[in-house]
Design an enzyme around this catalytic site. Sequence first.
Site, PDB file in Angstrom:
ATOM      1  N   LYS A  78       9.657  35.894  -0.933  1.00  0.00           N
ATOM      2  CA  LYS A  78      10.714  36.744  -0.373  1.00  0.00           C
ATOM      3  C   LYS A  78      11.880  36.568  -1.350  1.00  0.00           C
ATOM      4  O   LYS A  78      12.577  35.558  -1.353  1.00  0.00           O
ATOM      5  CB  LYS A  78      11.113  36.286   1.045  1.00  0.00           C
ATOM      6  CG  LYS A  78      12.182  37.152   1.701  1.00  0.00           C
ATOM      7  CD  LYS A  78      13.570  36.686   1.337  1.00  0.00           C
ATOM      8  CE  LYS A  78      14.676  37.543   1.888  1.00  0.00           C
ATOM      9  NZ  LYS A  78      15.074  38.648   1.008  1.00  0.00           N
ATOM     10  N   GLU A  97      16.707  23.858  -2.643  1.00  0.00           N
ATOM     11  CA  GLU A  97      17.547  23.788  -3.850  1.00  0.00           C
ATOM     12  C   GLU A  97      18.775  24.627  -3.550  1.00  0.00           C
ATOM     13  O   GLU A  97      18.710  25.859  -3.598  1.00  0.00           O
ATOM     14  CB  GLU A  97      16.793  24.371  -5.064  1.00  0.00           C
ATOM     15  CG  GLU A  97      15.539  23.626  -5.452  1.00  0.00           C
ATOM     16  CD  GLU A  97      15.819  22.324  -6.180  1.00  0.00           C
ATOM     17  OE1 GLU A  97      16.998  21.973  -6.366  1.00  0.00           O
ATOM     18  OE2 GLU A  97      14.856  21.659  -6.552  1.00  0.00           O
ATOM     19  N   CYS A 103      23.695  27.371 -10.315  1.00  0.00           N
ATOM     20  CA  CYS A 103      23.890  26.218  -9.437  1.00  0.00           C
ATOM     21  C   CYS A 103      24.280  24.996 -10.248  1.00  0.00           C
ATOM     22  O   CYS A 103      25.099  24.196  -9.821  1.00  0.00           O
ATOM     23  CB  CYS A 103      22.612  25.953  -8.653  1.00  0.00           C
ATOM     24  SG  CYS A 103      21.160  25.799  -9.693  1.00  0.00           S
ATOM     25  N   GLU A 109      31.881  26.075  -3.648  1.00  0.00           N
ATOM     26  CA  GLU A 109      31.292  26.398  -4.949  1.00  0.00           C
ATOM     27  C   GLU A 109      31.923  27.672  -5.516  1.00  0.00           C
ATOM     28  O   GLU A 109      31.921  28.711  -4.848  1.00  0.00           O
ATOM     29  CB  GLU A 109      29.785  26.623  -4.730  1.00  0.00           C
ATOM     30  CG  GLU A 109      29.017  26.917  -5.990  1.00  0.00           C
ATOM     31  CD  GLU A 109      27.533  27.147  -5.707  1.00  0.00           C
ATOM     32  OE1 GLU A 109      27.184  27.558  -4.578  1.00  0.00           O
ATOM     33  OE2 GLU A 109      26.725  26.926  -6.619  1.00  0.00           O
TER      34      GLU A 109
HETATM   35  P1  NAP Z   1      21.629  33.307  -0.630  1.00  0.00           P
HETATM   36  O1  NAP Z   1      22.517  34.355  -0.094  1.00  0.00           O
HETATM   37  O2  NAP Z   1      21.458  32.083   0.159  1.00  0.00           O
HETATM   38  O3  NAP Z   1      20.216  34.017  -0.887  1.00  0.00           O
HETATM   39  C1  NAP Z   1      19.098  33.298  -1.367  1.00  0.00           C
HETATM   40  C2  NAP Z   1      17.856  33.842  -0.701  1.00  0.00           C
HETATM   41  O4  NAP Z   1      17.893  33.493   0.680  1.00  0.00           O
HETATM   42  C3  NAP Z   1      17.750  35.357  -0.741  1.00  0.00           C
HETATM   43  O5  NAP Z   1      16.388  35.701  -0.860  1.00  0.00           O
HETATM   44  C4  NAP Z   1      18.289  35.775   0.601  1.00  0.00           C
HETATM   45  O6  NAP Z   1      17.812  37.033   1.021  1.00  0.00           O
HETATM   46  C5  NAP Z   1      17.775  34.663   1.485  1.00  0.00           C
HETATM   47  N1  NAP Z   1      18.551  34.416   2.687  1.00  0.00           N
HETATM   48  C6  NAP Z   1      19.878  34.525   2.862  1.00  0.00           C
HETATM   49  N2  NAP Z   1      20.226  34.146   4.108  1.00  0.00           N
HETATM   50  C7  NAP Z   1      19.085  33.803   4.734  1.00  0.00           C
HETATM   51  C8  NAP Z   1      18.784  33.349   6.056  1.00  0.00           C
HETATM   52  N3  NAP Z   1      19.721  33.151   6.959  1.00  0.00           N
HETATM   53  N4  NAP Z   1      17.493  33.103   6.367  1.00  0.00           N
HETATM   54  C9  NAP Z   1      16.512  33.284   5.441  1.00  0.00           C
HETATM   55  N5  NAP Z   1      16.738  33.722   4.191  1.00  0.00           N
HETATM   56  C10 NAP Z   1      18.008  33.975   3.838  1.00  0.00           C
HETATM   57  O7  NAP Z   1      22.072  32.801  -2.050  1.00  0.00           O
HETATM   58  P2  NAP Z   1      22.413  33.686  -3.313  1.00  0.00           P
HETATM   59  O8  NAP Z   1      23.782  34.187  -3.165  1.00  0.00           O
HETATM   60  O9  NAP Z   1      21.329  34.663  -3.575  1.00  0.00           O
HETATM   61  O10 NAP Z   1      22.304  32.578  -4.481  1.00  0.00           O
HETATM   62  C11 NAP Z   1      23.370  31.799  -4.825  1.00  0.00           C
HETATM   63  C12 NAP Z   1      23.247  30.404  -4.278  1.00  0.00           C
HETATM   64  O11 NAP Z   1      22.014  29.820  -4.708  1.00  0.00           O
HETATM   65  C13 NAP Z   1      24.332  29.509  -4.833  1.00  0.00           C
HETATM   66  O12 NAP Z   1      24.830  28.691  -3.827  1.00  0.00           O
HETATM   67  C14 NAP Z   1      23.597  28.697  -5.894  1.00  0.00           C
HETATM   68  O13 NAP Z   1      24.209  27.496  -6.204  1.00  0.00           O
HETATM   69  C15 NAP Z   1      22.267  28.529  -5.238  1.00  0.00           C
HETATM   70  N6  NAP Z   1      21.246  28.168  -6.250  1.00  0.00           N
HETATM   71  C16 NAP Z   1      20.736  26.915  -6.237  1.00  0.00           C
HETATM   72  C17 NAP Z   1      19.812  26.528  -7.195  1.00  0.00           C
HETATM   73  C18 NAP Z   1      19.245  25.131  -7.216  1.00  0.00           C
HETATM   74  O14 NAP Z   1      18.277  24.917  -7.939  1.00  0.00           O
HETATM   75  N7  NAP Z   1      19.787  24.177  -6.493  1.00  0.00           N
HETATM   76  C19 NAP Z   1      19.394  27.441  -8.163  1.00  0.00           C
HETATM   77  C20 NAP Z   1      19.934  28.719  -8.142  1.00  0.00           C
HETATM   78  C21 NAP Z   1      20.857  29.075  -7.160  1.00  0.00           C
HETATM   79  P3  NAP Z   1      18.727  38.358   0.942  1.00  0.00           P
HETATM   80  O15 NAP Z   1      19.014  38.584  -0.504  1.00  0.00           O
HETATM   81  O16 NAP Z   1      17.885  39.410   1.542  1.00  0.00           O
HETATM   82  O17 NAP Z   1      19.973  38.050   1.727  1.00  0.00           O
END
Ligand code: NAP
Length: 461
Positions: free
Chosen positions: A160, A234, A268, A365
């Site tokens: 997903k 992550e 991240c 962040e």
């Molecule tokens: P996000 O909004 O959390 O989205 C990530 C994924 O989760 C997307 O596929 C999103 O789908 C889904 N999602 C969102 N809310 C959800 C929920 N309540 N239940 C189930 N799935 C859900 O994050 P983002 O804005 O795309 O990415 C940025 C974040 O990722 C930052 O905080 C970054 O630091 C973190 N990150 C961490 C790492 C690591 O290795 N630690 C690596 C890269 C990024 P939709 O798009 O359909 O909302």
Amino acid sequence: MPIATVNPATGETLKTYDALGAEEIERRLAAAEAAFRTHRTTTFAERALLMRRAADLLDEERQDIARVITTEMGKPVKQARAEAAKCAKAMRWYAERAEELLADEEPADVDVKDSGASRVIVRYRPLGPVLAVMPWNFPLWQVIRFAAPALMAGNVGLLKHASNVPQTALYLQDLFRRAGFPEGCFQTLLIGSGEVEKVLRDPRVKAATLTGSEPAGRSVASVAGDEIKKTVLELGGSDPYIVMPSADLDRAARIAVTARVQNTGQSCIAAKRFIVHADVFDAFAERFTAGMKALKVGDPMDEETEVGPLYSERGRADLEELVDDAVEAGATVLCGGERPDRPGWYYSPTVLADITPEMRIHREEAFGPVATLYRAADLDEAVAIANDSPFGLSSNVWTRNGTEVDRFVQDLEAGGVYVNGMTASHPAFPFGGAKRSGYGRELAEHGIREFCNITTVWHGA
Ligand code: NAP
């Protein structure tokens, strides 16, 4: 969020997709279960052949997929190509080593005898279909670093992906299919985040991995916890970058710029908080700010561009709010702090000094090209500032003093300590965070074992 490709450099919607309906989701879950029954019985050599083929295809198609990525989430196209190359390398790394990493283990004779057995074998067996909820910021790499080890271990994947990278998501499904992985081994589910719970609760799905924000992680982990399913998380990071007086200041300042603005600051593991010893603070701040000001902001399709647009209008607004909040509370703007005058979701590379703990940016962040500078009186204060964060993904320290290195490694609350360099992942080294940056590890042997049923096979005398 609609499932659509919207070009962040122009704001133009280029393609929209309907989310899968219940029947289609059911068909894919059934296909995943059926594929697992066969895939788990294949040999490492058979899986490696397919994984290498997928890596070759990705290498051949690097230029095209890089342009798709840049169109969908705005990263400079040169960086998108590098991401594709890194993925092919990780695929080959696991193709080469999975058999060795998951080889049967036999505990020491003395322990076997002590247990009353004639022979004991520890075996790594696959779990089944694993759901991967992935972010847009490294839309190939985040998926491959899950998929390569998972498929090599004999699991099957259900992706997903983030709703703003549907073309990249479909490309990945197609890539594995064309490489020869049987139908159902790796499938993309074009669904919104609201559908994740239903898929995760399905008994055919055995585990989940999520890379993304803290709220998404909390939501997926609580459902998985309720279902007693294994998860790897992550999540976000606000990595410290500590500079001590013995550091090579020119290099530290030059690499600090890259560490902050790679992927337009939306990484991240980007260094986000620059904590500098008082003796070298002014000299570092001057060089670092000059480097941030000199960055070439522009069209991400231009080979010379170093900083592109942010991934979405919302992403830019969130970043802007953090900066405005800090400035209102007394932060000093050394450069940037504004939108450049051009269409698209751009934000100027920004350096803020005089940060206090009350400011939101101190704890949250900053996902974009915004750096915060802190002055530390000594090593103890540098560590205290670094650890005063809910996150603990990685950390960077610049010093030529071995005793200081030991102290940092001992005291920094993070999943990585990078000495005289910037954090970067590599297939051979474990990657993951502490505190609210998540748990579990990806990459290396640690990553491939996360989704294995570690089975003890005990033979009586
Ligand atoms: P996000 O909004 O959390 O989205 C990530 C994924 O989760 C997307 O596929 C999103 O789908 C889904 N999602 C969102 N809310 C959800 C929920 N309540 N239940 C189930 N799935 C859900 O994050 P983002 O804005 O795309 O990415 C940025 C974040 O990722 C930052 O905080 C970054 O630091 C973190 N990150 C961490 C790492 C690591 O290795 N630690 C690596 C890269 C990024 P939709 O798009 O359909 O909302």
